[in-house]
Design a protein around this motif. Structure first.
Motif, short mmCIF file in Angstrom:
data_model
loop_
_atom_site.label_atom_id
_atom_site.label_comp_id
_atom_site.label_asym_id
_atom_site.label_seq_id
_atom_site.Cartn_x
_atom_site.Cartn_y
_atom_site.Cartn_z
N LYS A 24 -29.06 -63.99 -57.91
CA LYS A 24 -30.34 -64.46 -58.43
C LYS A 24 -30.06 -65.61 -59.37
O LYS A 24 -29.54 -65.41 -60.46
CB LYS A 24 -31.09 -63.34 -59.17
CG LYS A 24 -31.20 -62.02 -58.42
CD LYS A 24 -32.09 -62.10 -57.20
CE LYS A 24 -32.40 -60.72 -56.64
NZ LYS A 24 -31.23 -59.88 -56.33
N SER A 25 -30.37 -66.80 -58.94
CA SER A 25 -30.13 -68.00 -59.74
C SER A 25 -28.68 -68.08 -60.19
O SER A 25 -28.37 -68.27 -61.36
CB SER A 25 -31.06 -68.04 -60.95
OG SER A 25 -31.04 -69.32 -61.57
N CYS A 151 -35.63 -68.28 -52.12
CA CYS A 151 -35.49 -69.36 -53.08
C CYS A 151 -34.60 -70.48 -52.54
O CYS A 151 -33.55 -70.22 -51.93
CB CYS A 151 -34.91 -68.82 -54.39
SG CYS A 151 -34.63 -70.07 -55.66
N LYS A 152 -35.02 -71.73 -52.74
CA LYS A 152 -34.28 -72.89 -52.25
C LYS A 152 -33.10 -73.26 -53.15
O LYS A 152 -32.34 -74.18 -52.83
CB LYS A 152 -35.22 -74.09 -52.15
CG LYS A 152 -36.37 -73.93 -51.18
CD LYS A 152 -35.89 -73.87 -49.75
CE LYS A 152 -37.07 -73.83 -48.78
NZ LYS A 152 -36.63 -73.75 -47.36
N CYS A 156 -28.68 -68.59 -54.66
CA CYS A 156 -29.80 -67.72 -55.00
C CYS A 156 -30.36 -67.11 -53.71
O CYS A 156 -30.60 -67.82 -52.73
CB CYS A 156 -30.90 -68.47 -55.73
SG CYS A 156 -32.19 -67.36 -56.37
N ILE A 160 -39.31 -64.92 -52.57
CA ILE A 160 -40.50 -65.39 -53.27
C ILE A 160 -41.66 -65.43 -52.29
O ILE A 160 -41.46 -65.47 -51.06
CB ILE A 160 -40.31 -66.79 -53.89
CG1 ILE A 160 -39.98 -67.82 -52.79
CG2 ILE A 160 -39.22 -66.78 -54.95
CD1 ILE A 160 -39.90 -69.25 -53.31
N LYS A 169 -44.46 -73.76 -54.15
CA LYS A 169 -43.45 -72.89 -54.78
C LYS A 169 -42.22 -72.80 -53.88
O LYS A 169 -42.28 -72.28 -52.77
CB LYS A 169 -44.02 -71.50 -55.03
CG LYS A 169 -43.07 -70.59 -55.82
CD LYS A 169 -43.74 -69.29 -56.20
CE LYS A 169 -42.81 -68.37 -56.99
NZ LYS A 169 -42.38 -68.96 -58.27
N PHE A 171 -38.94 -72.25 -55.64
CA PHE A 171 -37.88 -71.64 -56.42
C PHE A 171 -38.36 -70.35 -57.08
O PHE A 171 -39.54 -70.17 -57.35
CB PHE A 171 -37.37 -72.62 -57.48
CG PHE A 171 -36.86 -73.91 -56.92
CD1 PHE A 171 -35.59 -73.99 -56.38
CD2 PHE A 171 -37.66 -75.04 -56.91
CE1 PHE A 171 -35.11 -75.18 -55.84
CE2 PHE A 171 -37.20 -76.24 -56.38
CZ PHE A 171 -35.91 -76.30 -55.83
N CYS A 172 -37.40 -69.47 -57.37
CA CYS A 172 -37.71 -68.18 -57.99
C CYS A 172 -37.89 -68.35 -59.49
O CYS A 172 -37.73 -69.45 -60.04
CB CYS A 172 -36.58 -67.19 -57.70
SG CYS A 172 -35.04 -67.56 -58.60
N ASP A 173 -38.21 -67.24 -60.15
CA ASP A 173 -38.41 -67.25 -61.59
C ASP A 173 -37.30 -66.51 -62.33
O ASP A 173 -37.45 -66.15 -63.50
CB ASP A 173 -39.76 -66.60 -61.93
CG ASP A 173 -40.93 -67.33 -61.29
OD1 ASP A 173 -40.90 -68.57 -61.26
OD2 ASP A 173 -41.86 -66.65 -60.81
N CYS A 177 -33.29 -72.25 -61.31
CA CYS A 177 -33.03 -72.82 -59.98
C CYS A 177 -33.70 -74.18 -59.81
O CYS A 177 -33.11 -75.13 -59.29
CB CYS A 177 -33.49 -71.87 -58.89
SG CYS A 177 -32.40 -70.45 -58.63
#
Length: 270
Positions: A24-25, A151-152, A156, A160, A169, A171-173, A177
Motif C-alpha cells: 500500500k503506497s 491504484c496507479k 501499490c 480503489i 481518481k 490513486f489510493c489514500d 502515491c
C-alpha cells in the motif's frame, strides 16, 4: 456518483479487498482479516447505513468473508469488464440473493421505492455478499465497471473505486502515491529538457552569429517564431502541477480510447 447505497457498498468492497496482505503506497501491510476481532474491526469501520453487524461473528464467518474478499480482488483486477468470466464471479456471489422493493421518503408526488438485495441469510457474510454483489450488478448493467481500479502508483496494490463525476481518481489514500507520481513526472520532464538544452549549442551559436551580423548591418534578420510555435510555447506546461495535470489528461484520454476500442471490437463480433 451512483445512489448512496451503491456508493457505500462499493467503498466497503474496496476496503475489504485492502484488508489483505500487500503493498500500500510502497509499504507492506499485513492481513488484518484473519480473526474474529479483525472482522469486527473491519465492519465497525464501515458506514452504519450499511446495517452490517457482527452479532454472529465466528471463525466460520471470517472464512466466508475472506472468500468474498478473494472473489472481489479477482473482479477488481479484471475491470473494466469486457467478457463473461468476471461476470460469472458476480453471478456466483448472487446465488440465493433475492430482491425486494423498499419504500423511501418521496417528494410531494408520493412515496419512492428502491430495490434492495435480500441475502441468503442474516449471517454477516451473507448480508455483506448480497449488498456488494447487488452494487457490482448495477455497475455491470450501467457499463461503469471501469470505475473499479487498482491504484496507479508504483509499488501499490490498493483497490480503489472511482466515484468522481469526471473519472479522475487514479490513486489510493494510503500514502503519497499521487504526489510521488507527480514528482516522477516532473523530474522526467526536467531531465528531458536538460537533454534538449545540452543538444542545442549549435542552434545557440547560430542565433548569436545572426544577431552579430544584424548588428553589423548585414541586412540579415532573425527568423521570428511562427504562430504555431508561439501557441505551442504558451500551451506547454511548466509548473509541476501543470505537468501532472497534462499527463493525467493524456492518461485518461488513452484509457477512454482503449475502452471505446474494446466496445467497438465486441460490437463487431456481435
Amino acid at each position: 456518483m451512483f445512489n448512496a447505497e451503491v456508493n457505500r457498498a462499493l467503498t466497503a468492497a474496496a476496503e475489504l479487498i485492502n484488508t489483505g496482505e500487500g503493498l500500500k503506497s510502497a509499504r507492506h501491510t499485513p492481513d488484518t482479516l484473519h480473526s474474529v476481532e479483525g472482522l469486527k474491526t473491519y465492519v465497525a469501520s464501515q458506514d452504519p447505513e450499511l446495517e452490517w453487524t457482527t452479532a454472529d461473528a465466528s471463525r466460520k464467518q471470517v472464512e466466508k468473508v475472506r472468500y468474498l474478499r478473494e472473489q472481489l480482488r479477482k473482479i477488481w483486477t479484471a475491470a473494466p469488464i469486457t467478457d463473461e468470466q468476471p461476470v460469472e464471479l458476480i453471478n456466483e456471489l448472487l446465488k440465493g440473493v433475492g430482491t425486494k422493493l423498499v419504500a423511501t421518503d418521496g417528494d410531494s408526488s408520493g412515496l419512492c421505492f428502491q430495490q434492495r438485495p435480500v441475502p441468503l441469510s442474516d449471517h454477516t457474510a451473507d448480508v455483506m455478499t448480497a449488498t456488494v454483489a447487488a452494487a457490482l450488478t448495477h455497475l455491470v448493467v450501467e457499463q461503469e465497471t471501469g470505475r473499479l481500479r487498482i491504484c496507479k502508483g508504483d509499488d501499490c496494490e490498493a483497490a480503489i473505486v472511482d466515484l468522481t463525476r469526471n473519472r479522475s481518481k487514479l490513486f489510493c489514500d494510503f500514502g503519497n502515491c499521487a504526489n510521488r507520481a507527480h514528482v516522477r513526472a516532473y523530474r522526467a520532464r526536467q531531465a528531458a529538457r536538460r537533454g534538449e538544452e545540452s543538444a542545442a549549442p549549435v542552434r545557440t551559436e547560430e542565433l548569436a552569429a545572426a544577431a552579430a551580423e544584424q548588428s553589423q548591418g548585414s541586412g540579415r534578420k532573425l527568423v521570428k517564431p511562427s504562430a504555431a510555435e508561439k501557441a505551442e510555447s504558451i500551451n506547454r506546461p511548466t509548473s509541476a502541477s501543470a505537468i501532472a495535470a497534462k499527463e493525467f489528461r493524456d492518461r485518461m484520454r488513452e484509457e477512454l480510447m482503449e475502452k471505446r476500442g474494446k466496445k467497438q471490437k465486441k460490437a463487431g463480433k456481435g
